[in-house]
Design a protein around this motif. Structure first.
Motif, PDB file in Angstrom:
ATOM      1  N   ALA A  11       0.835  -1.204   0.000  1.00  0.00           N
ATOM      2  CA  ALA A  11       0.000   0.000   0.000  1.00  0.00           C
ATOM      3  C   ALA A  11       0.871   1.256   0.000  1.00  0.00           C
ATOM      4  CB  ALA A  11      -0.925   0.001   1.217  1.00  0.00           C
ATOM      5  N   VAL A  15       0.799   4.271  -2.767  1.00  0.00           N
ATOM      6  CA  VAL A  15       0.515   5.668  -2.401  1.00  0.00           C
ATOM      7  C   VAL A  15       1.682   6.567  -2.780  1.00  0.00           C
ATOM      8  CG1 VAL A  15       0.149   7.234  -0.453  1.00  0.00           C
ATOM      9  CG2 VAL A  15      -1.103   5.076  -0.564  1.00  0.00           C
ATOM     10  N   LEU A  21       1.036  10.026  -5.454  1.00  0.00           N
ATOM     11  CA  LEU A  21       1.370  11.158  -4.596  1.00  0.00           C
ATOM     12  C   LEU A  21       2.618  11.916  -5.024  1.00  0.00           C
ATOM     13  CD1 LEU A  21       0.081  12.534  -2.265  1.00  0.00           C
ATOM     14  CD2 LEU A  21       1.474  11.188  -0.700  1.00  0.00           C
ATOM     15  N   ALA A 161     -12.592  14.160   4.635  1.00  0.00           N
ATOM     16  CA  ALA A 161     -11.524  13.194   4.376  1.00  0.00           C
ATOM     17  C   ALA A 161     -10.230  13.640   5.038  1.00  0.00           C
ATOM     18  CB  ALA A 161     -11.318  13.025   2.870  1.00  0.00           C
ATOM     19  N   PHE A 165      -8.406  11.559   8.084  1.00  0.00           N
ATOM     20  CA  PHE A 165      -7.060  11.029   7.889  1.00  0.00           C
ATOM     21  C   PHE A 165      -6.059  11.695   8.839  1.00  0.00           C
ATOM     22  CE2 PHE A 165      -8.409  10.084   3.296  1.00  0.00           C
ATOM     23  CZ  PHE A 165      -8.759   8.779   3.627  1.00  0.00           C
ATOM     24  N   ALA A 169      -3.751  10.024  11.321  1.00  0.00           N
ATOM     25  CA  ALA A 169      -2.327  10.143  11.002  1.00  0.00           C
ATOM     26  C   ALA A 169      -1.526  10.660  12.184  1.00  0.00           C
ATOM     27  CB  ALA A 169      -2.137  11.058   9.798  1.00  0.00           C
ATOM     28  N   ILE A 425       1.659   5.677   4.799  1.00  0.00           N
ATOM     29  CA  ILE A 425       0.347   5.557   4.164  1.00  0.00           C
ATOM     30  C   ILE A 425      -0.597   6.647   4.661  1.00  0.00           C
ATOM     31  CG2 ILE A 425      -1.706   4.104   3.948  1.00  0.00           C
ATOM     32  CD1 ILE A 425       0.175   1.687   4.125  1.00  0.00           C
ATOM     33  N   LEU A 426      -0.648   6.834   5.966  1.00  0.00           N
ATOM     34  CA  LEU A 426      -1.530   7.853   6.531  1.00  0.00           C
ATOM     35  C   LEU A 426      -1.115   9.248   6.092  1.00  0.00           C
ATOM     36  CD1 LEU A 426      -2.046   6.431  10.134  1.00  0.00           C
ATOM     37  CD2 LEU A 426      -3.697   6.500   8.271  1.00  0.00           C
ATOM     38  N   GLY A 428       0.210  10.004   3.224  1.00  0.00           N
ATOM     39  CA  GLY A 428      -0.247  10.152   1.852  1.00  0.00           C
ATOM     40  C   GLY A 428      -1.737  10.401   1.763  1.00  0.00           C
ATOM     41  N   LEU A 429      -2.519   9.638   2.510  1.00  0.00           N
ATOM     42  CA  LEU A 429      -3.969   9.797   2.491  1.00  0.00           C
ATOM     43  C   LEU A 429      -4.389  11.163   3.016  1.00  0.00           C
ATOM     44  CD1 LEU A 429      -5.089   6.261   3.726  1.00  0.00           C
ATOM     45  CD2 LEU A 429      -5.119   7.154   1.387  1.00  0.00           C
ATOM     46  N   MET A 430      -3.624  11.683   3.955  1.00  0.00           N
ATOM     47  CA  MET A 430      -3.902  13.003   4.516  1.00  0.00           C
ATOM     48  C   MET A 430      -3.565  14.101   3.523  1.00  0.00           C
ATOM     49  SD  MET A 430      -2.168  14.445   7.978  1.00  0.00           S
ATOM     50  CE  MET A 430      -2.183  16.194   8.414  1.00  0.00           C
ATOM     51  N   LEU A 432      -3.547  13.954   0.178  1.00  0.00           N
ATOM     52  CA  LEU A 432      -4.307  13.972  -1.075  1.00  0.00           C
ATOM     53  C   LEU A 432      -5.417  15.023  -1.116  1.00  0.00           C
ATOM     54  CD1 LEU A 432      -4.488  10.163  -1.940  1.00  0.00           C
ATOM     55  CD2 LEU A 432      -3.335  11.957  -3.260  1.00  0.00           C
TER      56      LEU A 432
END
Length: 473
Positions: A11, A15, A21, A161, A165, A169, A425-426, A428-430, A432
């Motif tokens: 994952a 990301v 990213l 979102a 995140f 995160a 990962i967190l 990256g999700l944060m 985006l």
């Protein structure tokens, strides 16, 4: 556990891969750099003066500072520095170079330089769209400016979102990776059991968090500058010993960024893709530009205009990446520790143990890790709490602080590789939703920035001479 670790690894690679990213992060920073006319290069001097010399807004009428906010912009800067100048500057740089080769340092620089435009933009927006919560404190950041600045369902979805995140995160980037590195560093250097370290960290963090942002700001303003100077002085002593190796080290950084690094010693070799991936990932982990986190504390700063706060916040990326990360990277490369086979903070400790610090280098790094990481935990506790309260209301403030504090103990006892993987990962999700928002709101940022700097190009005019700030629509 191995299957979960494999999932985390895959994952993280997706990301931070070449199709998600990395191009979005660098592309957004480059786009904002162009749209703002290279603001980070043109206004770095005045921004540093405002941040480090003036330190707070001058009163409008001489009777007191009427700027809205909870802490001074200097305290906001040191809190942001506390959250970013952490183990990413010690273990993160070493990890990037250990996996991506010396060329990873080049991509960390690129991330920092273009990221200064991203940091400026998100701090500007954080200050511009802040709101007052039920306690009378300022709340802002992507969770607010995405919702208010981007009309319709898209803005609300992006805001939720990000807040979700970020609240999660905070337990990774701002908690477990930090306490984990402290525990391992103290265990390796002084033989302190991780359980003991975890308990002490938990108590210290809990005491600070009880006081909220005002206590956090006071604590970080007191020791963040001292801890950075302590670390830079140690690095300077090592570099002075290896001064003749600096030109070759710099040449290696630039060439390996585009050619990859051959295997040597304990280093297994790397490609350009690995240098890019780990350089950008660890660069973002270190300076958090584009992540949106610094905008949260920028919203709490006393400032008469969002441009002024954005420029102050921008200096945080410069100090973190162009100064502190560079010192760490050059110490590791000039000492030869990067191909020794060591990893993380252990590699930095080995590098610091050369020359005049031969007997105490490990202890110096261990002490730096403790202060850097503890400050990061404190700063990120505030970030996570502000995002949690934007989702569920002020009632979750104390429970979030309590859970965050207890997780410090968990982080001290968990496996290092898995902690770093989850944190990536967190992160990256944060990032985006925030990066998407920065692109969509770039026109507003550029328009209001040009208008303010036309009236006050060197940040020398007293706020009273510029009139009250009225947001454009």
């Amino acid at each position: 556990m191995s299957s979960f670790a494999d999932f985390v690894s895959q994952a993280g690679s997706f990301v931070w891969g070449p199709f998600l990213l990395i191009p979005l992060l660098l592309g957004t920073g480059l786009f904002l750099t162009i749209r703002l006319g290279g603001l980070q290069f043109r206004k770095l001097g005045p921004a540093l003066r405002l941040a480090l010399v003036q330190r707070s807004e001058k009163p409008r009428d001489g009777s007191g500072d009427t700027a809205r906010g909870d802490i001074s912009h200097y305290q906001a800067l040191t809190t942001a520095l506390a959250a970013t100048v952490g183990v990413g500057n010690i273990a993160g740089v070493a990890t990037a170079i250990g996996l991506g080769g010396p060329g990873a340092l080049f991509w960390m620089w690129v991330t920092g330089l273009v990221g200064m435009a991203s940091k400026y933009s998100e701090a500007f927006l954080g200050s511009r769209f802040r709101v007052t919560d039920e306690k009378g404190e300022q709340r802002g950041g992507p969770q607010e400016y995405l919702k208010q600045g981007i009309r319709g369902p898209l803005g609300k979805v992006l805001a939720v979102a990000f807040a979700l995140f970020a609240a999660l995160a905070a337990f990774g980037i701002g908690n477990m990776t930090q306490t984990n590195t402290i525990a391992h560093s103290l265990d390796d250097t002084f033989g302190v059991p991780p359980l003991v370290t975890g308990i002490v960290i938990t108590v210290l963090v809990g005491v600070v968090l009880v006081g909220g942002i005002k206590r956090i700001g006071a604590v970080t303003a007191s020791f963040v500058p001292a801890m950075i100077l302590f670390y830079l002085l140690a690095g300077l002593l090592v570099l002075a010993t290896n001064v003749t190796a600096i030109p070759d080290a710099l040449a290696l950084v630039f060439t390996d960024a585009f050619t990859g690094t051959a295997a040597t010693g304990g280093f297994v070799g790397s490609t350009v893709a690995l240098a890019l991936q780990f350089g950008v990932a660890r660069g973002l982990f270190s300076n958090e530009s584009g992540l949106g986190s610094a905008a949260i504390v920028a919203a709490a700063a006393k400032s008469h205009h969002p441009v002024r706060q954005g420029l102050v916040s921008m200096t945080q990326t410069f100090i973190d990446t162009i100064v502190v990360v560079t010192f760490t990277g050059l110490v590791i490369i000039t000492s030869g520790a990067w191909y020794s086979g060591s990893a993380g903070a252990a590699m930095t400790a080995e590098a610091m143990s050369s020359g005049p610090l031969a007997q105490v280098g490990g202890a110096v790094v261990a002490i730096a890790v403790v202060f850097f990481a503890l400050s990061t935990v404190i700063g990120w506790a505030y970030y996570g709490e502000r995002c949690a309260t934007s989702l569920f209301g002020i009632r979750v403030s104390l429970p979030y602080r309590a859970v965050f504090t207890l997780v410090c103990l968990v982080g001290a006892l968990w496996e290092l590789d898995l902690v770093w993987g989850v944190a990536d990962i967190l992160n990256g999700l944060m990032a985006l939703p925030n990066l998407v928002g920065l692109l969509l709101l770039s026109g507003l940022v550029a328009r209001e920035t040009r208008a303010y700097l036309k009236a006050d190009p060197d940040l020398t005019q007293p706020p009273s001479s510029l009139g009250d700030y009225t947001p454009s629509r």
